[in-house]
Scaffold this active site. Structure first.
Site, mmCIF file in Angstrom:
data_model
loop_
_atom_site.group_PDB
_atom_site.id
_atom_site.type_symbol
_atom_site.label_atom_id
_atom_site.label_comp_id
_atom_site.label_asym_id
_atom_site.label_seq_id
_atom_site.Cartn_x
_atom_site.Cartn_y
_atom_site.Cartn_z
ATOM 1 N N ASP A 1 0.844 -1.191 0.000
ATOM 2 C CA ASP A 1 0.000 0.000 0.000
ATOM 3 C C ASP A 1 0.891 1.257 0.000
ATOM 4 O O ASP A 1 1.924 1.299 0.672
ATOM 5 C CB ASP A 1 -0.874 -0.043 1.270
ATOM 6 C CG ASP A 1 -2.018 0.954 1.242
ATOM 7 O OD1 ASP A 1 -2.387 1.423 0.144
ATOM 8 O OD2 ASP A 1 -2.567 1.244 2.334
ATOM 9 N N HIS A 2 0.481 2.258 -0.729
ATOM 10 C CA HIS A 2 1.143 3.576 -0.731
ATOM 11 C C HIS A 2 2.670 3.533 -0.818
ATOM 12 O O HIS A 2 3.370 3.995 0.075
ATOM 13 C CB HIS A 2 0.740 4.388 0.498
ATOM 14 C CG HIS A 2 -0.669 4.867 0.434
ATOM 15 N ND1 HIS A 2 -1.071 5.860 -0.431
ATOM 16 C CD2 HIS A 2 -1.783 4.461 1.090
ATOM 17 C CE1 HIS A 2 -2.376 6.050 -0.293
ATOM 18 N NE2 HIS A 2 -2.831 5.211 0.612
ATOM 19 N N ASP B 1 2.309 4.976 -5.650
ATOM 20 C CA ASP B 1 1.589 6.190 -5.275
ATOM 21 C C ASP B 1 2.469 7.405 -5.509
ATOM 22 O O ASP B 1 3.297 7.769 -4.688
ATOM 23 C CB ASP B 1 1.161 6.102 -3.810
ATOM 24 C CG ASP B 1 0.469 7.370 -3.330
ATOM 25 O OD1 ASP B 1 0.147 8.225 -4.182
ATOM 26 O OD2 ASP B 1 0.263 7.508 -2.114
ATOM 27 N N HIS C 1 -8.013 9.964 4.374
ATOM 28 C CA HIS C 1 -7.186 9.071 5.204
ATOM 29 C C HIS C 1 -7.248 9.555 6.646
ATOM 30 O O HIS C 1 -7.047 10.725 6.915
ATOM 31 C CB HIS C 1 -5.724 9.118 4.751
ATOM 32 C CG HIS C 1 -5.453 8.322 3.507
ATOM 33 N ND1 HIS C 1 -4.811 8.849 2.421
ATOM 34 C CD2 HIS C 1 -5.725 7.035 3.196
ATOM 35 C CE1 HIS C 1 -4.685 7.908 1.487
ATOM 36 N NE2 HIS C 1 -5.237 6.803 1.924
ATOM 37 N N GLY C 2 -7.488 8.675 7.566
ATOM 38 C CA GLY C 2 -7.515 9.070 8.980
ATOM 39 C C GLY C 2 -8.873 9.645 9.351
ATOM 40 O O GLY C 2 -9.905 9.205 8.833
ATOM 41 N N ASN D 1 -9.769 -0.975 1.455
ATOM 42 C CA ASN D 1 -8.601 -0.820 2.322
ATOM 43 C C ASN D 1 -9.044 -0.593 3.754
ATOM 44 O O ASN D 1 -9.849 0.304 4.020
ATOM 45 C CB ASN D 1 -7.775 0.393 1.861
ATOM 46 C CG ASN D 1 -6.987 0.115 0.609
ATOM 47 O OD1 ASN D 1 -7.325 -0.774 -0.165
ATOM 48 N ND2 ASN D 1 -5.938 0.882 0.401
ATOM 49 N N ASN E 1 -7.794 -0.292 7.946
ATOM 50 C CA ASN E 1 -6.704 -0.159 8.903
ATOM 51 C C ASN E 1 -7.293 -0.259 10.303
ATOM 52 O O ASN E 1 -7.353 -1.343 10.879
ATOM 53 C CB ASN E 1 -5.952 1.159 8.664
ATOM 54 C CG ASN E 1 -4.702 1.315 9.507
ATOM 55 O OD1 ASN E 1 -4.474 0.540 10.433
ATOM 56 N ND2 ASN E 1 -3.889 2.295 9.215
HETATM 57 ZN ZN LIG Z 1 -4.683 4.888 1.339
#
Ligand SMILES: [Zn+2]
Length: 288
Positions: free
Chosen positions: A86-87, A108, A184-185, A238, A240
């Protein structure tokens, strides 16, 4: 268009089946061995395909060991499991990752200018394909940052345009991560505001080009929202914190109080439980 796809690539096979079957594939991030064990346990228990994701951080930190562990677990599993980076934002890291047993790599380059993002994506997609790795890229820029991809924290988000989606599909990339209001986050006081029309426009282009859509920025989305996103064409989901939060809680509450071996076993079980729930939500349960 007709880009040659890597027919034997596991990530592509998993996502193609998901597109056809209208379900999503949970792609949780692993930071250690317990995470890998928990995710695989969930996939086998639920008979669900799975994509295990790692950050470049995991390569550096473990000197590649975690990638080998994830690939070993994936190979030995009784359900289809792919291992994805990822990334990957550093070009030197793309080179390093291409020599590791990943099935796919997110190149990315979204922290560069639009033109550079496209040019560099094209270059690294070709590089990865030559080494049997499928690729993901991000046209525009998804807002926010995450522990492990701190690089983009102070860059603002830029939504993916129709033109960019078209150009990226033509770059040969296999998976596209659109920016359509996803963050993100933390989502902050505004809450989750997604541009569904934009997603529909991008989806039309990607599905015509045999390119899959990855959803970044999932943070405690409702089951209904995730299902609507799958309905709208998302296949790679995705994850997390959604999968890891109960695991962290379990560690916090029990470390030092029970034998360490028991702590590890219980933590993996907690993780498998949480991952299994995501498979039910994504409708991938029973699809392996
Ligand atoms: Zn991401």
């Amino acid at each position: 268009m007709g880009h040659e796809r890597l027919e034997n690539n596991k990530t592509i096979q998993i996502l193609r089946a998901a597109s056809k079957g209208k379900y999503g594939i949970p792609a949780p991030l692993a930071f250690n061995i317990e995470h890998i064990l928990g995710f695989v346990k969930a996939a086998e228990r639920k008979r669900s395909p799975l994509i295990i994701q790692l950050f470049p951080w995991a390569i550096t930190w473990s000197d590649g060991l975690l990638v080998h562990a994830a690939a070993h677990a994936a190979r030995n599993a009784t359900v289809p499991i792919a291992v994805h980076l990822d990334h990957c934002q550093e070009e030197s890291m793309v080179k390093r990752a291409a020599e590791l047993p990943f099935d796919s790599i997110m190149v990315d380059m979204s922290h560069h200018s639009k033109a550079e993002n496209l040019a560099k994506t094209k270059q690294w997609v070709a590089y990865c394909h030559a080494r049997g790795k499928a690729t993901e890229a991000e046209p525009g820029r998804i807002e926010g940052g995450e522990d492990g991809i701190a690089d983009t924290v102070d860059l603002s988000g830029v939504m993916t345009t129709q033109e960019e989606a078209q150009q990226f599909v033509e770059s040969g990339v296999d998976i596209l991560a659109p920016a359509f209001g996803n963050v993100h986050g933390e989502y902050g006081p505004r809450g989750i505001v997604l541009d569904w029309d934009r997603l529909a426009t991008v989806q039309k282009i990607t599905s015509a080009g045999d390119v899959h859509l990855a959803l970044h920025g999932v943070l405690f989305f409702s089951e209904e929202l995730t299902r609507n996103l799958i309905e709208a064409g998302i296949t790679k989901i995705n994850l997390n914190r959604d999968t890891l939060v109960d695991y962290y809680d379990h560690l916090k509450k029990n470390v030092g109080k029970i034998p360490f071996t028991q702590l590890l076993e219980e933590a993996v079980e907690v993780l498998a439980e949480a991952t299994g729930k995501q498979m039910d939500i994504a409708l991938s349960t029973g699809k392996a």
